[in-house]
Design a protein around this motif. Sequence first.
Motif, PDB file in Angstrom:
ATOM      1  N   LEU A   6      85.912 -35.573 117.454  1.00  0.00           N
ATOM      2  CA  LEU A   6      85.950 -34.155 117.793  1.00  0.00           C
ATOM      3  C   LEU A   6      84.740 -33.738 118.629  1.00  0.00           C
ATOM      4  N   GLN A  12      86.888 -37.231 112.946  1.00  0.00           N
ATOM      5  CA  GLN A  12      87.870 -36.839 111.934  1.00  0.00           C
ATOM      6  C   GLN A  12      88.651 -38.065 111.488  1.00  0.00           C
ATOM      7  N   TYR A  21      85.713 -36.099 107.244  1.00  0.00           N
ATOM      8  CA  TYR A  21      84.936 -35.985 108.470  1.00  0.00           C
ATOM      9  C   TYR A  21      83.634 -36.768 108.345  1.00  0.00           C
ATOM     10  N   VAL A 163      79.275 -25.652 113.435  1.00  0.00           N
ATOM     11  CA  VAL A 163      80.411 -26.369 112.854  1.00  0.00           C
ATOM     12  C   VAL A 163      80.512 -25.984 111.380  1.00  0.00           C
ATOM     13  N   PHE A 165      82.876 -26.979 107.776  1.00  0.00           N
ATOM     14  CA  PHE A 165      83.901 -27.766 107.086  1.00  0.00           C
ATOM     15  C   PHE A 165      84.378 -26.922 105.912  1.00  0.00           C
ATOM     16  N   VAL A 202      83.353 -24.479 115.784  1.00  0.00           N
ATOM     17  CA  VAL A 202      84.263 -25.539 115.351  1.00  0.00           C
ATOM     18  C   VAL A 202      84.558 -25.387 113.858  1.00  0.00           C
ATOM     19  N   CYS A 204      86.591 -27.353 110.746  1.00  0.00           N
ATOM     20  CA  CYS A 204      87.233 -28.585 110.298  1.00  0.00           C
ATOM     21  C   CYS A 204      87.922 -28.330 108.967  1.00  0.00           C
ATOM     22  N   ALA A 210      91.664 -29.349 113.729  1.00  0.00           N
ATOM     23  CA  ALA A 210      90.422 -28.585 113.842  1.00  0.00           C
ATOM     24  C   ALA A 210      90.532 -27.554 114.962  1.00  0.00           C
ATOM     25  N   ARG A 212      88.393 -26.185 117.875  1.00  0.00           N
ATOM     26  CA  ARG A 212      87.221 -26.687 118.609  1.00  0.00           C
ATOM     27  C   ARG A 212      86.416 -25.585 119.266  1.00  0.00           C
ATOM     28  N   GLY A 215      86.113 -20.475 116.507  1.00  0.00           N
ATOM     29  CA  GLY A 215      86.501 -20.562 115.100  1.00  0.00           C
ATOM     30  C   GLY A 215      86.171 -19.327 114.288  1.00  0.00           C
TER      31      GLY A 215
END
Length: 228
Positions: A6, A12, A21, A163, A165, A202, A204, A210, A212, A215
Amino acid sequence: METEHLLPNLTQLTFPVGQAYLWRDGNEATLIDTGLAGYGERVRAVVTGLGVELRRIVLTHWHGDHAGSAAELVAWSGAEVIAHRADAAVIRGEAEGLPPVFTGEWERELHGQISPGVPAHEACRVDREVEDGDVLEFGGGARVVGMPGHTPGSIAVWLPGGVVFVGDAVANVGELSVGVFNVDSQVARRSVVGLSGLEFEVVCFGHGPALRSGGADRLRELAAGLAV
């Protein structure tokens, strides 16, 4: 198991059910979730193929599609295992996890279709129990974000580089939605609203592709439509 890069330092791993991840800081790697039981050797091949050392495993919650291969991975890597204190005893095999409270027959039927493909995780040690706001030593200072509702100890992990998660707190299957199979759906919705206050590009997910870019805006749109 399939892999997709990613970002230059983010891979991923996609399993028949769920995703994990691998984040890399130089020669060190952190695995966020571990996928289904029985996939430890395949995850190991990815790690060794990238020429990095698996230093830590962060589990977003205890379910078998997220913690399934943790014990297998610890056995060869000796990686530190990190999980929220409210889910740690379940991961260790010292307690039973709470079952989901279904919001309708459709959710019960969906669970019945998916759950046979998700074997229970093997009990695994937890070296570090964390709570909301704790900072972890990867990704420039990863922050633990408490996301109770899916399980009592569900977490997201936010990286200051943009990012996040989200585990199963949010799914991207067809459209963005609050995750299913929650122990408390109202608490789960409140968790998503809280997460939408952070900045990131991003996202996840435990399930679904996801995001990219953009988000945070997408999650704020989701949160705006939730009745909490």
